[in-house]
Design a protein around this motif. Structure first.
Motif, PDB file in Angstrom:
ATOM      1  N   ASP A  96      10.403   2.596   4.589  1.00  0.00           N
ATOM      2  CA  ASP A  96       9.738   1.814   3.537  1.00  0.00           C
ATOM      3  C   ASP A  96       9.916   2.489   2.171  1.00  0.00           C
ATOM      4  OD1 ASP A  96       7.724  -0.120   2.436  1.00  0.00           O
ATOM      5  OD2 ASP A  96       7.463  -0.500   4.579  1.00  0.00           O
ATOM      6  N   LEU A  97       9.166   1.995   1.183  1.00  0.00           N
ATOM      7  CA  LEU A  97       9.343   2.504  -0.185  1.00  0.00           C
ATOM      8  C   LEU A  97       8.783   3.923  -0.352  1.00  0.00           C
ATOM      9  CD1 LEU A  97       8.265  -0.672  -2.190  1.00  0.00           C
ATOM     10  CD2 LEU A  97      10.588   0.198  -1.877  1.00  0.00           C
ATOM     11  N   ILE A  98       9.473   4.712  -1.158  1.00  0.00           N
ATOM     12  CA  ILE A  98       8.968   6.044  -1.523  1.00  0.00           C
ATOM     13  C   ILE A  98       8.932   6.163  -3.041  1.00  0.00           C
ATOM     14  CG2 ILE A  98       9.409   8.546  -1.523  1.00  0.00           C
ATOM     15  CD1 ILE A  98      10.571   8.340   1.233  1.00  0.00           C
ATOM     16  N   ILE A  99       7.763   6.548  -3.555  1.00  0.00           N
ATOM     17  CA  ILE A  99       7.660   6.919  -4.969  1.00  0.00           C
ATOM     18  C   ILE A  99       7.791   8.438  -5.022  1.00  0.00           C
ATOM     19  CG2 ILE A  99       6.235   6.917  -7.056  1.00  0.00           C
ATOM     20  CD1 ILE A  99       4.719   4.506  -5.888  1.00  0.00           C
ATOM     21  N   GLY A 100       8.824   8.913  -5.691  1.00  0.00           N
ATOM     22  CA  GLY A 100       9.027  10.355  -5.847  1.00  0.00           C
ATOM     23  C   GLY A 100       8.273  10.812  -7.094  1.00  0.00           C
TER      24      GLY A 100
ATOM     25  N   ASN B  85      12.662   5.539  -4.124  1.00  0.00           N
ATOM     26  CA  ASN B  85      12.965   4.231  -4.716  1.00  0.00           C
ATOM     27  C   ASN B  85      12.500   4.165  -6.159  1.00  0.00           C
ATOM     28  OD1 ASN B  85      12.006   3.754  -1.656  1.00  0.00           O
ATOM     29  ND2 ASN B  85      13.773   2.479  -2.141  1.00  0.00           N
ATOM     30  N   LEU B  86      11.344   4.781  -6.409  1.00  0.00           N
ATOM     31  CA  LEU B  86      10.772   4.837  -7.759  1.00  0.00           C
ATOM     32  C   LEU B  86      10.498   6.304  -8.076  1.00  0.00           C
ATOM     33  CD1 LEU B  86       8.082   1.996  -7.388  1.00  0.00           C
ATOM     34  CD2 LEU B  86      10.201   1.833  -8.703  1.00  0.00           C
ATOM     35  N   VAL B  87      10.516   6.646  -9.358  1.00  0.00           N
ATOM     36  CA  VAL B  87      10.264   8.038  -9.739  1.00  0.00           C
ATOM     37  C   VAL B  87       9.201   8.071 -10.838  1.00  0.00           C
ATOM     38  CG1 VAL B  87      11.256  10.147 -10.715  1.00  0.00           C
ATOM     39  CG2 VAL B  87      12.603   8.766  -9.105  1.00  0.00           C
ATOM     40  N   GLY B  88       8.149   8.851 -10.589  1.00  0.00           N
ATOM     41  CA  GLY B  88       7.045   8.922 -11.549  1.00  0.00           C
ATOM     42  C   GLY B  88       6.968  10.269 -12.238  1.00  0.00           C
ATOM     43  N   VAL B  89       6.265  10.287 -13.359  1.00  0.00           N
ATOM     44  CA  VAL B  89       5.971  11.551 -14.034  1.00  0.00           C
ATOM     45  C   VAL B  89       4.495  11.569 -14.426  1.00  0.00           C
ATOM     46  CG1 VAL B  89       8.309  11.811 -14.983  1.00  0.00           C
ATOM     47  CG2 VAL B  89       6.551  10.737 -16.368  1.00  0.00           C
ATOM     48  N   VAL B  90       3.940  12.766 -14.463  1.00  0.00           N
ATOM     49  CA  VAL B  90       2.582  12.958 -14.971  1.00  0.00           C
ATOM     50  C   VAL B  90       2.562  14.152 -15.926  1.00  0.00           C
ATOM     51  CG1 VAL B  90       0.184  13.534 -14.366  1.00  0.00           C
ATOM     52  CG2 VAL B  90       1.432  11.859 -13.019  1.00  0.00           C
ATOM     53  N   THR B  91       2.995  15.316 -15.430  1.00  0.00           N
ATOM     54  CA  THR B  91       2.936  16.523 -16.265  1.00  0.00           C
ATOM     55  C   THR B  91       3.834  16.396 -17.501  1.00  0.00           C
ATOM     56  OG1 THR B  91       2.307  17.887 -14.401  1.00  0.00           O
ATOM     57  CG2 THR B  91       3.318  19.029 -16.248  1.00  0.00           C
TER      58      THR B  91
ATOM     59  N   LEU C 178       0.862  -1.199   0.000  1.00  0.00           N
ATOM     60  CA  LEU C 178       0.000   0.000   0.000  1.00  0.00           C
ATOM     61  C   LEU C 178       0.889   1.237   0.000  1.00  0.00           C
ATOM     62  CD1 LEU C 178      -2.704  -0.730   2.743  1.00  0.00           C
ATOM     63  CD2 LEU C 178      -3.134  -0.306   0.320  1.00  0.00           C
ATOM     64  N   PHE C 179       0.538   2.194  -0.827  1.00  0.00           N
ATOM     65  CA  PHE C 179       1.232   3.488  -0.817  1.00  0.00           C
ATOM     66  C   PHE C 179       0.217   4.555  -0.428  1.00  0.00           C
ATOM     67  CE2 PHE C 179       3.837   0.961  -3.631  1.00  0.00           C
ATOM     68  CZ  PHE C 179       5.136   1.390  -3.368  1.00  0.00           C
TER      69      PHE C 179
ATOM     70  N   TYR D 117       3.501   0.939   5.382  1.00  0.00           N
ATOM     71  CA  TYR D 117       3.005   1.450   4.101  1.00  0.00           C
ATOM     72  C   TYR D 117       4.113   2.222   3.399  1.00  0.00           C
ATOM     73  CZ  TYR D 117      -1.461   0.895   6.619  1.00  0.00           C
ATOM     74  OH  TYR D 117      -2.507   0.405   7.352  1.00  0.00           O
ATOM     75  N   GLY D 118       4.070   2.210   2.067  1.00  0.00           N
ATOM     76  CA  GLY D 118       4.951   3.088   1.310  1.00  0.00           C
ATOM     77  C   GLY D 118       4.328   4.473   1.206  1.00  0.00           C
ATOM     78  N   LEU D 119       5.103   5.417   0.700  1.00  0.00           N
ATOM     79  CA  LEU D 119       4.593   6.778   0.514  1.00  0.00           C
ATOM     80  C   LEU D 119       4.767   7.191  -0.939  1.00  0.00           C
ATOM     81  CD1 LEU D 119       6.153   8.627   3.609  1.00  0.00           C
ATOM     82  CD2 LEU D 119       3.753   7.951   3.310  1.00  0.00           C
ATOM     83  N   THR D 120       3.789   7.891  -1.463  1.00  0.00           N
ATOM     84  CA  THR D 120       3.963   8.548  -2.762  1.00  0.00           C
ATOM     85  C   THR D 120       4.038  10.033  -2.473  1.00  0.00           C
ATOM     86  OG1 THR D 120       2.724   6.819  -3.877  1.00  0.00           O
ATOM     87  CG2 THR D 120       3.039   8.876  -5.076  1.00  0.00           C
ATOM     88  N   ILE D 121       5.167  10.619  -2.817  1.00  0.00           N
ATOM     89  CA  ILE D 121       5.421  12.028  -2.481  1.00  0.00           C
ATOM     90  C   ILE D 121       5.666  12.773  -3.784  1.00  0.00           C
ATOM     91  CG2 ILE D 121       6.922  13.618  -1.230  1.00  0.00           C
ATOM     92  CD1 ILE D 121       7.550  11.378   0.740  1.00  0.00           C
TER      93      ILE D 121
END
Ligand SMILES: Cc1cc2nc3c(=O)[nH]c(=O)nc-3n(C[C@H](O)[C@H](O)[C@H](O)COP(=O)(O)O)c2cc1C
Length: 282
Positions: free
Chosen positions: A228-232, A251-257, A158-159, A183-187
């Motif tokens: 725990d895991l962090i999605i940046g 740990n992971l890096v996301g993009v949207v814009t 769970l994030f 839980y992981g975090l999405t930041i």
């Protein structure tokens, strides 16, 4: 840059954040771009049309946008019918699958988690931070605390997706809970701001200007001992930022814009920039 996430080997730490593929219709194509993970959603329990248009304003010069989509979704039950097919496509390419759920009450979240746990997804991201909620999850800490306690039974990763613009006290509290409960975090989610050109008069700022806030919040969480895991996620437009966020604790890096401006080509460009960046350093 292969990495291991919850015992699964992922080909790279780069992926798509929530909001682009809300109902999963683009998933079969997006997983072909070489990404390591995809976040589908946010999906809401009931179908929603979202806010009236205009609900996105782009600021190309700032590499930013403001949106108040209002969580449009065909709804959770419609999504579940298509989910096995989506997971199958993602699995073929070794992409880590996260489903973002948006609930308007504890009951809605619990119902969706209970139904989704039997599907072959890797993780669920809890969107408790969209500006569409008008802060409801963020203003009632007791209610949010109850939700975070009641979901502990969930058998998959769970994030919890954090907001921008909250006070330090809130961040310390929620980071601590996530840490204790595993839980992981999405930041992070977008930064709520006023924008008169948007139909509802406000929205969430995303893109390059929020990058320093996101990076600072990730390092804060690590300094506070979050293990725990962090999605940046937030403002990543260039390859160097991927390394920068990972050095600061993601740990992971996301993009949207970036995807919003360039479409799937954003990933090819980020991969090229990242490999040049990594090459220059070795
Ligand atoms: C058009 C748009 C729609 C979004 N929809 C969602 C959503 O449904 N759920 C969610 O958790 N975040 C949503 N977000 C927030 C993004 O997932 C992300 O947290 C934020 O945009 C910061 O990343 P970025 O700067 O790379 O865009 C949305 C963002 C944009 C621009």
């Amino acid at each position: 840059m292969p990495i291991e996430i919850n015992g699964r080997l992922i080909k790279n730490p780069i992926g798509l954040g929530a909001g682009i593929d809300k109902d999963g219709f683009l998933t079969p194509r997006i997983v072909r771009t070489g990404i390591g993970f995809i976040t589908i959603g946010s999906v809401t329990l009931k179908p929603r049309t979202g806010n009236p248009k205009p609900r996105i304003i782009k600021y190309p010069g700032l590499k930013a946008m403001v949106n108040a989509m209002g969580l449009p979704s065909r709804g959770f039950l419609d999504f579940l019918v298509r989910l096995p097919g989506l997971v199958k496509e993602a699995r073929k390419l070794g992409v880590y699958v996260i489903v973002s759920l948006a609930g308007f009450s504890i009951g809605e979240f619990l119902y969706m988690l209970d139904r989704i746990r039997v599907y072959d997804i890797d993780a669920v991201e809890l969107n408790i931070s969209s500006p569409t909620y008008h802060g409801s999850w963020l203003t009632d800490r007791k209610y949010l605390g109850d939700l975070l306690r009641l979901i502990e039974y969930f058998p998959k990763a769970l994030f919890v997706k954090l907001p921008l613009g909250a006070d330090m006290d809130f961040y310390r509290w929620i980071v601590d809970i996530a840490n204790k409960r595993g839980y992981g975090l999405t930041i992070a989610n977008t930064l709520p701001i006023r924008e008169s050109r948007i139909s509802v008069g406000y929205g969430g700022l995303s893109g390059y200007p929020i990058y320093p806030l996101v990076k600072a919040l990730i390092s804060k969480a690590r300094k506070w001992g979050f293990g725990d895991l962090i999605i940046g996620l937030g403002g990543v437009m260039y390859g160097w930022q991927i390394l920068d966020l990972m050095r600061n604790g993601a740990n992971l890096v996301g993009v949207v814009t970036a995807f919003g401006f360039e479409g799937p080509f954003a990933f090819g460009r980020l991969f090229r920039e990242l490999s040049m960046e990594v090459g220059e350093r070795h």
